[in-house]
Design an enzyme around this catalytic site. Sequence first.
Site, PDB file in Angstrom:
ATOM      1  CG  HIS A 125      -2.011  -0.869   1.194  1.00  0.00           C
ATOM      2  ND1 HIS A 125      -2.476  -1.801   2.311  1.00  0.00           N
ATOM      3  CD2 HIS A 125      -2.716  -1.362  -0.161  1.00  0.00           C
ATOM      4  CE1 HIS A 125      -3.328  -2.615   1.627  1.00  0.00           C
ATOM      5  NE2 HIS A 125      -3.706  -2.243   0.384  1.00  0.00           N
ATOM      6  NE  ARG A 162       2.024  -5.807 -19.694  1.00  0.00           N
ATOM      7  CZ  ARG A 162       2.817  -4.622 -20.174  1.00  0.00           C
ATOM      8  NH1 ARG A 162       2.645  -3.486 -19.468  1.00  0.00           N
ATOM      9  NH2 ARG A 162       3.408  -4.806 -20.992  1.00  0.00           N
ATOM     10  NE  ARG A 186      -2.338  -8.556 -22.053  1.00  0.00           N
ATOM     11  CZ  ARG A 186      -1.038  -8.182 -21.946  1.00  0.00           C
ATOM     12  NH1 ARG A 186      -0.336  -7.932 -23.008  1.00  0.00           N
ATOM     13  NH2 ARG A 186      -0.309  -8.607 -20.851  1.00  0.00           N
ATOM     14  CD  GLU A 207       1.171 -10.628 -27.357  1.00  0.00           C
ATOM     15  OE1 GLU A 207       2.086  -9.944 -26.825  1.00  0.00           O
ATOM     16  OE2 GLU A 207       0.044 -11.006 -26.619  1.00  0.00           O
ATOM     17  CG  ASN A 246       7.005  -5.289 -24.773  1.00  0.00           C
ATOM     18  OD1 ASN A 246       7.665  -4.487 -25.414  1.00  0.00           O
ATOM     19  ND2 ASN A 246       6.203  -5.030 -23.843  1.00  0.00           N
ATOM     20  CG  ASP A 247       5.255 -11.394 -25.769  1.00  0.00           C
ATOM     21  OD1 ASP A 247       6.150 -11.837 -25.635  1.00  0.00           O
ATOM     22  OD2 ASP A 247       4.174 -11.068 -25.071  1.00  0.00           O
ATOM     23  NE  ARG A 293       8.548  -9.643 -22.764  1.00  0.00           N
ATOM     24  CZ  ARG A 293       7.412  -9.275 -22.716  1.00  0.00           C
ATOM     25  NH1 ARG A 293       6.630  -9.856 -23.367  1.00  0.00           N
ATOM     26  NH2 ARG A 293       6.788  -8.318 -22.010  1.00  0.00           N
ATOM     27  CB  CYS A 314       0.324  -1.585 -26.022  1.00  0.00           C
ATOM     28  SG  CYS A 314       0.224  -3.590 -26.580  1.00  0.00           S
TER      29      CYS A 314
HETATM   30  C1  PEP Z   1       4.012  -6.776 -25.503  1.00  0.00           C
HETATM   31  O1  PEP Z   1       3.961  -8.112 -25.666  1.00  0.00           O
HETATM   32  O2  PEP Z   1       4.353  -6.118 -26.321  1.00  0.00           O
HETATM   33  C2  PEP Z   1       2.843  -6.462 -24.937  1.00  0.00           C
HETATM   34  C3  PEP Z   1       2.546  -5.237 -24.511  1.00  0.00           C
HETATM   35  O3  PEP Z   1       2.366  -7.344 -23.645  1.00  0.00           O
HETATM   36  P1  PEP Z   1       3.200  -7.937 -22.466  1.00  0.00           P
HETATM   37  O4  PEP Z   1       4.551  -7.079 -22.179  1.00  0.00           O
HETATM   38  O5  PEP Z   1       2.381  -7.804 -21.450  1.00  0.00           O
HETATM   39  O6  PEP Z   1       3.677  -9.375 -23.074  1.00  0.00           O
HETATM   40 MG    MG Z   2       2.791  -9.711 -24.846  1.00  0.00          MG
END
Ligand code: PEP
Ligand code: MG
Length: 599
Positions: free
Chosen positions: A201, A308, A344, A442, A465-466, A476, A513
């Site tokens: 908190h 998320r 999501r 992704e 990212n993925d 990653r 994103c």
């Molecule tokens: C991504 O994969 O770019 C993404 C935003 O999702 P996460 O980072 O939660 O896998």
């Molecule tokens: Mg992802």
Amino acid sequence: MTPSGTSILVGIAASPGIAIGRCWSVDRRRVRTPKRRLSPEEVEPELARFRTAIDLSDLQLAEVREKVERGDGVPGTAEHTAIIDMHRMMLKDEMLVIESQRLIREDRLNAEWAVKRAVRKIKGAFHEQADEYFKERRADVDYVGERIIKNLLGQAPDVEEAPPEGAIVVAHDLSPADTALLLHERKVAAFVTDAGAKTSHTAIVARALEVPAVVGVGKITQLVERGDWIVVDGSRGVVVINPTPGERTDYEAAQARQRAEETELLRTRDLPARTRDDVTVRLAGNIEFAEEVPSLLSHGGEAVGLYRTEFLFLGRGDLPTEEEHYQNYRRILEALAPRPVTIRTFDLGGDKLPAGMRVPAENPALGLRAIRYCLRQPDLFRAQLRALLRASVHGNLKIMFPMISGVGELMAARKALEDVRAELEREGVKVKPQLPVGIMIELPSAALIADRLARESDFFSIGTNDLIQYTIGIDRQNKDVAYLYRPLHLAVLRLMKQACDAARSANIPVSVCGEMAGEPVNALVLLGLGVSELSMNGSSIPFVKRVLRAARAADGRALVERLLSLTIADDIEREVRAEMQRRFPGLVGDEAGVGPVSG
Ligand code: PEP
Ligand code: MG
């Protein structure tokens, strides 16, 4: 410690920003509980003493709450009062009150001992889970129990001595009430604690109030004295005790730069990210917790582009109930309305699962994760979809499925959603009639058939990212192959272009994103690809907005064309940097680009 007396500690980056100040250590060591058996005639007076301590505790918390509320308009007030309310409710909790009274009456324990035993019993009911969520709930019971015991002993339960304004509070741990007093009333510059986690908190409130904080440092209370100089870098989770003159100058300069930039940047907070040739990109935020919403809005966030939801699961041993999901989604939707909130569905799987549900897998990233996991666990998925549809009437909800690999999978997910809708309608529950349903792009497979997926999707969101991980074939999280993690690799660029082109042809919006969306140095490339939204950490929004407002989409498109004619990632990156430095001198300076350090 170094010979100069300087020491650098690393903890959890709980709330971003740099603070430099004098240490104000707060002794929050646990109280010693006196234990004594009562004689029969002492029982009634002891019960009265217990009652008085409960009433006094409630009164004190009501006062703290009032102080917090007086500062209304300060971000984070709602979160904070809710936590204090929860503690006041605990003072009425049967397990605590009735059990303490029983122990006084039947076992003839003195009140302090009875409270301690009742607290232990309640904590036991949380099954001694090792995870963060239950750790925090146990901490709440402790805070409340400690307050009652201190009142029984006639000790001041809160941080009694006011730290001077601008001090850096260092404590083993801070109760939410302590945090309320310190942050709302006494304007401390930062705080550092030995204990705590990102979801404690104190960390949540610090983020909401935008006070730099580092938690979970371990043993800082043993290393500092009141009056020591301390630097807190809440973005990196670094604490420097007694910095050298050189270090102090560096941090002062970084802090001044950050402040000046922030002030300057926030002047455009309410202006759109509209380019000079009239293309508007919506700047949205990625959030993991509802508590991040006020900070997102204060940085000019126009929407939640990615919530998320799996974070509701992490760090706990059981499954959140449909009601918990519903309350959580509703809270975010209401806070943002009428702005859109893209929620999501769970990206669970691999080690992103509650402890008891993990199944070892050789390649968790390639295994039963995200939508695959949800389709395999229909009850779990159904609970989330029910909560989402129930919450849909409270705001502008968009539902997004992660890790979609093909049209068949998307149809299965959509069918699950439609089945739940029909079920709710049969039950007479109100659901918003038309809800946008989109997907994350992704996986390379999704990007390659984006034209077909676009026919079944209301929007795309590219998860770089993925997408980078799966396109280049690098874990990653593995630092040994991190050098290959290149957002501007030609293959990644081509896939992103393919997805953006497919979205444009199908006339559906496309967002990015992944982390690259929050790096200002990439803003022109993403603009050139034709994205309609960028979703990032709230604190990155002003930096990206600054570049976009100075940019022209036509230049972005020309840049993308040039990049696609190059081959090697080094050359592509060099070209982007050169273009950014030429077009935005001073805005995008060094290699990494401007902006806060991403976590
Ligand atoms: C991504 O994969 O770019 C993404 C935003 O999702 P996460 O980072 O939660 O896998
Ligand atoms: Mg992802």
